[in-house]
Design an enzyme around this catalytic site. Structure first.
Site, PDB file in Angstrom:
ATOM      1  N   ASN A   1     -40.239  -5.241   3.036  1.00 49.88           N
ATOM      2  CA  ASN A   1     -41.459  -4.444   3.195  1.00 49.88           C
ATOM      3  C   ASN A   1     -41.282  -3.241   4.103  1.00 49.88           C
ATOM      4  O   ASN A   1     -42.005  -2.261   3.991  1.00 49.88           O
ATOM      5  CB  ASN A   1     -42.599  -5.333   3.704  1.00 49.88           C
ATOM      6  CG  ASN A   1     -42.179  -6.268   4.812  1.00 49.88           C
ATOM      7  OD1 ASN A   1     -41.258  -7.058   4.655  1.00 49.88           O
ATOM      8  ND2 ASN A   1     -42.843  -6.167   5.939  1.00 49.88           N
TER       9      ASN A   1
ATOM     10  N   GLN B   1     -43.385  -7.226  -2.372  1.00 50.55           N
ATOM     11  CA  GLN B   1     -43.200  -5.768  -2.352  1.00 50.55           C
ATOM     12  C   GLN B   1     -42.516  -5.234  -3.607  1.00 50.55           C
ATOM     13  O   GLN B   1     -42.568  -4.029  -3.861  1.00 50.55           O
ATOM     14  CB  GLN B   1     -42.401  -5.351  -1.104  1.00 50.55           C
ATOM     15  CG  GLN B   1     -43.150  -5.509   0.199  1.00 50.55           C
ATOM     16  CD  GLN B   1     -44.345  -4.561   0.330  1.00 50.55           C
ATOM     17  OE1 GLN B   1     -44.503  -3.606  -0.423  1.00 50.55           O
ATOM     18  NE2 GLN B   1     -45.203  -4.839   1.300  1.00 50.55           N
TER      19      GLN B   1
ATOM     20  N   THR C   1     -62.720 -22.765  -7.155  1.00 47.46           N
ATOM     21  CA  THR C   1     -63.083 -21.841  -8.233  1.00 47.46           C
ATOM     22  C   THR C   1     -62.314 -20.540  -8.071  1.00 47.46           C
ATOM     23  O   THR C   1     -62.279 -19.959  -6.987  1.00 47.46           O
ATOM     24  CB  THR C   1     -64.609 -21.574  -8.198  1.00 47.46           C
ATOM     25  OG1 THR C   1     -65.271 -22.829  -8.311  1.00 47.46           O
ATOM     26  CG2 THR C   1     -65.045 -20.650  -9.330  1.00 47.46           C
TER      27      THR C   1
ATOM     28  N   CYS D   1     -48.581  -4.928  10.493  1.00 49.88           N
ATOM     29  CA  CYS D   1     -49.734  -4.526   9.688  1.00 49.88           C
ATOM     30  C   CYS D   1     -50.906  -5.462   9.897  1.00 49.88           C
ATOM     31  O   CYS D   1     -52.022  -5.130   9.578  1.00 49.88           O
ATOM     32  CB  CYS D   1     -49.361  -4.452   8.217  1.00 49.88           C
ATOM     33  SG  CYS D   1     -48.665  -5.974   7.586  1.00 49.88           S
TER      34      CYS D   1
END
Ligand code: PLP
Length: 395
Positions: free
Chosen positions: A152, A186, A244, A333
């Site tokens: 990344n 990535q 779900t 990040c």
């Protein structure tokens, strides 16, 4: 966000593709649970099936091998925790340049763990992995090996197929054969990837890294490979992941997968690669001392790790942000904090350079004007920092 800003942080999250937005919005108009047997439920199930077929087609697998998740973090966790447990792993072997979404669940398992550094060019040494797996087998520990498909921070593509071949060559008794998993968050959508050619047991992907919605992803499983579910409850996802499904988001993921296939056919990655190469060429001309980490290795076409010794990554990111350009520093990040990159340290990059490296990542919306804008902002930042340093030295 105003259009005047330049977005060069696609590896953190790519903008939602129009095709994905359209599919997502259309699905949001529908009511029903995909597990319900009535017409409304069947309609939602059809949307989900369509998304699964699109993701499967992108990777050249049967749709039944795709387990939808909330992203690559969850897919990694399902692999590390669910698959490692189901297959009786006795040792985890992973590269030291893995994302925290692999390293953290690997550590949490409490199994013996081998972490292997990368080379200074950003790639890993296949032989070191095979030797570690071989030694594990000799000790009676089934090796579970994790190697990301592309890093990344540097974009360096890792030799996953070669590793699969090396691991297959280990003469292991029944029950101790090595397992190979790849965090491909990535790589998927940025370059063509064929699951069968890769030769892994499982692979993780993330929707928002290639124009799908955030909060969508998948774990893709080889034939006969089944994880122990980490979320238990309903029988969704063939009992591999209860809850779900996020039908609208996954419809968007399916549309992004289809669109990525069109990109590959029309050579969009090559266009992005030319833009990135131009950025690096012009940067080297304009700013003496700038270095591109991993430049000599095979890389994703969109990623550039730019080091400017003496100027911290944090200073660079802030200065570029003020100039209207969004890039990121290393891998920080998730926390919003800028720390020294563990990836660059694991590559043996000197501490000074590792603290002074930013990640510039382009995407399908990137233009020459974006590159020019970045270059102007970077040149100004480098000149200002150079002047500051001279002032400090003469003060
Ligand atoms: N793995 C890699 C290599 C990544 O770059 C990322 C995101 O930064 C993740 C996993 C986590 O993906 P997600 O945001 O889908 O959970």
């Amino acid at each position: 966000m105003p259009k005047s800003r330049i977005y060069l942080d696609h590896n953190a999250s790519a903008p939602l593709r129009p095709e994905a937005r359209a599919a997502l919005v259309a699905a949001l108009e529908e009511a029903g649970n995909p597990s319900s047997v009535h017409a409304h439920g069947r309609r939602m199930k059809a949307l989900l099936d369509g998304a699964r077929e699109a993701v499967a087609a992108l990777l050249d697998v049967a749709p039944g091998r795709v387990v939808f998740t909330s992203g690559a973090t969850e897919a990694n966790a399902l692999a590390l925790q669910g698959l490692a447990a189901a297959l009786g792993a006795g040792r985890i072997i992973h590269s030291a340049i893995e994302h925290d979404a692999v390293r953290a669940p690997a550590r949490a398992l409490g199994l013996p763990l081998t972490e292997l550094d990368a080379r200074v060019d950003g790639g890993v040494d296949v032989d070191a992995f095979v030797t570690a797996a071989h030694d594990a087998v000799a000790r009676g520990e089934r090796p579970f090996v994790a190697l990301m498909l592309a890093n990344n921070e540097t974009g360096v593509v890792q030799p996953v197929a070669a590793l699969a071949e090396g691991l297959r060559g280990i003469d292991a008794p029944e029950g101790l054969t090595p397992i190979l998993f790849s965090d491909a968050a990535q790589a998927i959508g940025k370059r063509p990837v064929s699951f069968p050619t890769l030769g892994v047991h499982a692979l993780a992907l993330s929707g928002h890294k290639f124009g799908g919605p955030q909060g969508t992803g998948a774990l893709v499983l080889a034939e006969g490979v089944e994880p122990r579910p980490q979320l238990r409850g309903g029988g969704q996802e063939r009992r591999r992941r209860a809850g779900t499904e996020n039908v609208a988001g996954l419809a968007g993921l399916g549309a992004a997968a289809k669109a990525a296939g069109v990109d590959f056919a029309t050579k969009e990655p090559e266009r992005i690669g030319r833009l990135r190469d131009r950025l690096e060429r012009m940067l080297a001309e304009a700013v003496p001392g700038v270095k591109i980490i991993g430049q000599d290795a095979e890389r994703l076409p969109n990623t550039s790790a730019v080091a400017l010794s003496g100027v911290s990554a944090e200073t660079q990111v802030i200065a570029l942000d003020l100039a209207g350009v969004s890039v990121s520093a290393g891998a920080a990040c998730s926390s919003g904090k800028v720390t020294q990159s563990a990836v660059l340290t694991a590559m043996g990059i000197a501490e000074e350079a590792a603290r002074s490296t930013i990640r510039v990542s382009l995407g399908r919306d990137s233009t020459e004007a974006d590159v020019d804008g970045f270059l102007a902002a970077y040149r100004a930042l480098a000149a200002r920092e150079g002047a500051n340093r001279i002032e400090e030295m003469t003060a």
